[in-house]
Design a protein around this motif. Structure first.
Motif, mmCIF file in Angstrom:
data_model
loop_
_atom_site.group_PDB
_atom_site.id
_atom_site.type_symbol
_atom_site.label_atom_id
_atom_site.label_comp_id
_atom_site.label_asym_id
_atom_site.label_seq_id
_atom_site.Cartn_x
_atom_site.Cartn_y
_atom_site.Cartn_z
ATOM 1 N N UNK A 179 0.827 -1.206 0.000
ATOM 2 C CA UNK A 179 0.000 0.000 0.000
ATOM 3 C C UNK A 179 0.864 1.261 0.000
ATOM 4 N N UNK A 180 2.050 1.195 0.596
ATOM 5 C CA UNK A 180 2.984 2.330 0.526
ATOM 6 C C UNK A 180 3.356 2.638 -0.913
ATOM 7 N N UNK A 181 3.590 1.569 -1.684
ATOM 8 C CA UNK A 181 3.948 1.716 -3.094
ATOM 9 C C UNK A 181 2.826 2.418 -3.857
ATOM 10 N N UNK A 182 1.604 1.943 -3.662
ATOM 11 C CA UNK A 182 0.461 2.526 -4.377
ATOM 12 C C UNK A 182 0.231 3.974 -3.954
ATOM 13 N N UNK A 183 0.356 4.242 -2.666
ATOM 14 C CA UNK A 183 0.114 5.594 -2.150
ATOM 15 C C UNK A 183 1.129 6.582 -2.720
ATOM 16 N N UNK A 184 2.394 6.198 -2.753
ATOM 17 C CA UNK A 184 3.421 7.091 -3.271
ATOM 18 C C UNK A 184 3.178 7.398 -4.745
ATOM 19 N N UNK A 185 2.857 6.368 -5.502
ATOM 20 C CA UNK A 185 2.574 6.576 -6.926
ATOM 21 C C UNK A 185 1.369 7.500 -7.100
ATOM 22 N N UNK A 186 0.312 7.263 -6.352
ATOM 23 C CA UNK A 186 -0.906 8.076 -6.492
ATOM 24 C C UNK A 186 -0.641 9.547 -6.179
ATOM 25 N N UNK A 187 0.168 9.808 -5.156
ATOM 26 C CA UNK A 187 0.474 11.198 -4.808
ATOM 27 C C UNK A 187 1.235 11.873 -5.946
ATOM 28 N N UNK A 188 2.284 11.228 -6.413
ATOM 29 C CA UNK A 188 3.060 11.811 -7.512
ATOM 30 C C UNK A 188 2.197 11.974 -8.769
ATOM 31 N N UNK A 189 1.418 10.963 -9.081
ATOM 32 C CA UNK A 189 0.593 11.019 -10.301
ATOM 33 C C UNK A 189 -0.400 12.181 -10.236
ATOM 34 N N UNK A 190 -1.078 12.307 -9.108
ATOM 35 C CA UNK A 190 -2.064 13.391 -8.947
ATOM 36 C C UNK A 190 -1.387 14.748 -8.978
ATOM 37 N N UNK A 191 -0.204 14.835 -8.416
ATOM 38 C CA UNK A 191 0.510 16.117 -8.357
ATOM 39 C C UNK A 191 1.019 16.540 -9.733
ATOM 40 N N UNK A 192 1.466 15.579 -10.513
ATOM 41 C CA UNK A 192 2.053 15.876 -11.821
ATOM 42 C C UNK A 192 0.978 16.080 -12.878
ATOM 43 N N UNK A 193 -0.139 15.385 -12.735
ATOM 44 C CA UNK A 193 -1.189 15.423 -13.762
ATOM 45 C C UNK A 193 -1.760 16.826 -13.928
ATOM 46 N N UNK A 194 -1.940 17.222 -15.163
ATOM 47 C CA UNK A 194 -2.465 18.572 -15.438
ATOM 48 C C UNK A 194 -3.987 18.551 -15.413
#
Length: 353
Positions: free
Chosen positions: A338-353
């Protein structure tokens, strides 16, 4: 993407990459990168890689940085997902971070985004400061310096860890006179001469040091010893390796002076490894936006990472990764999935325009 993240991490932990043995994993990441970026956007230097977007001047640039190597270790469950934990040497430190970087590379190679992205995969982080594979990437190529903020995806349990401790190693060398242990009065015991210093070192304790509102803990410890002779010989040489972890805001020269004061002229001192502390960039606008958008916890980094090296090149950098710091360098190392998924989701949401 969750299935792909698990797939990427499983493949990464199955590739042995103990420090000095990074070619296979570098080849793997290189091949993966070529699926999404042309060769002119990939720099390969020894067993390190920089993969980067064309830098658009109207948007900020983020660098995502991860080391490919691990320490030596054992893992009986490599590549297995058990009770929500994916096992493997380097799973937390820091192949989970590498898997997130690979997932982001795939997600954003053609997708519009808020930031230019630079991905850095490098060798030899786990060894001496002077051999670190990030240094030639910084000194010989200027692309990483274009980053407005760099994230080292070291294990932090998805907490933003700012700054980092500096670290130095020093050989404290006590010299005496060799003799037979049945006639010690004919010699001078180098081990015994270290007694007062060792007592002062043991009493050093923990020094709390506040810098930019963050609390760092300075510690100094003996970590190894060496001596000459045998069990029936009064030794004429005794060397103590001292490791000092010092807070941001303290220079290497000031840290060296702390060690010399503790030695008090009783022994020779040779400084063998000198690593600066990392700057605390709490007011970086990209970082503050990330912290506020996701309500992320922030704490001081009570260790050394390459945030310090990036700081020397004027690059604001923080530690933020999915791994569990308590699992780093452990036997049967794992990462909570779940740490892996959470980190990816944060970066993805932050980078996504």
């Amino acid at each position: 993407m969750k299935e792909k993240l698990v797939e990427y991490l499983t493949e990464l932990v199955k590739i042995p990459s103990v420090i000095g043995n990074e070619k296979e994993i570098a080849d793997f990441v290189h091949s993966f990168s070529k699926r999404f970026y042309p060769e002119e956007n990939i720099i390969r230097y020894n067993n390190s890689l920089i993969v980067y977007d064309r830098i658009e001047p109207d948007r900020k640039t983020i660098a995502l940085i991860g080391h490919l190597d691990t320490v030596p270790g054992e893992n009986e469950y490599t590549g297995q997902l058990i009770d929500g934990k994916l096992y493997g040497l380097g799973a937390s430190d820091m192949k989970a971070g590498l898997a997130v970087m690979m997932g982001l590379m795939e997600a954003f190679h053609k997708k519009d985004k808020r930031f230019n992205l630079i991905y850095v995969f490098y060798e030899k982080e786990e060894g001496p400061y002077i051999d670190n594979g990030l240094e030639p990437l910084l000194s010989q190529f200027d692309i990483i310096q274009k980053a407005d903020l760099a994230f080292a995806l070291e294990p932090t349990n998805n907490t933003v860890q700012v700054g980092c401790l500096g670290t130095l190693h020093a050989s404290i060398i006590f010299e005496g006179k060799r003799a037979h242990s049945a006639r010690p009065w004919q010699g001078e015991n180098a081990i015994h001469k270290a007694a007062d210093f060792l007592k002062r070192l043991a009493d050093f304790g923990i020094h709390e040091y506040e810098f930019h509102g963050m609390k760092y803990l300075e510690v100094m410890n003996a970590t190894m010893v060496e001596f000459s002779g045998g069990r029936n010989i009064i030794p004429d040489r005794f060397v103590i390796n001292v490791n000092y972890r010092f807070a941001p805001g303290k220079s290497i020269d000031e840290a060296k002076e702390d060690v010399l004061k503790l030695v008090n002229g009783e022994a020779k001192v040779e400084f063998t490894d000198l690593c600066p502390s990392g700057s605390v960039c709490l007011y970086n606008p990209v970082l503050t936006k990330l912290i506020h958008q996701f309500d992320l916890p922030v704490e001081a980094k009570q260790a050394w990472t390459d945030v310090a090296r990036l700081s020397l090149y004027g690059i604001d950098a923080v530690n933020f990764g999915p791994g569990d710091p308590a699992q780093a360098h452990q036997k049967n190392e794992y990462v909570p999935i779940e740490n892996l998924f959470r980190n990816y989701d944060i970066f993805h949401s932050f980078i996504e325009k």
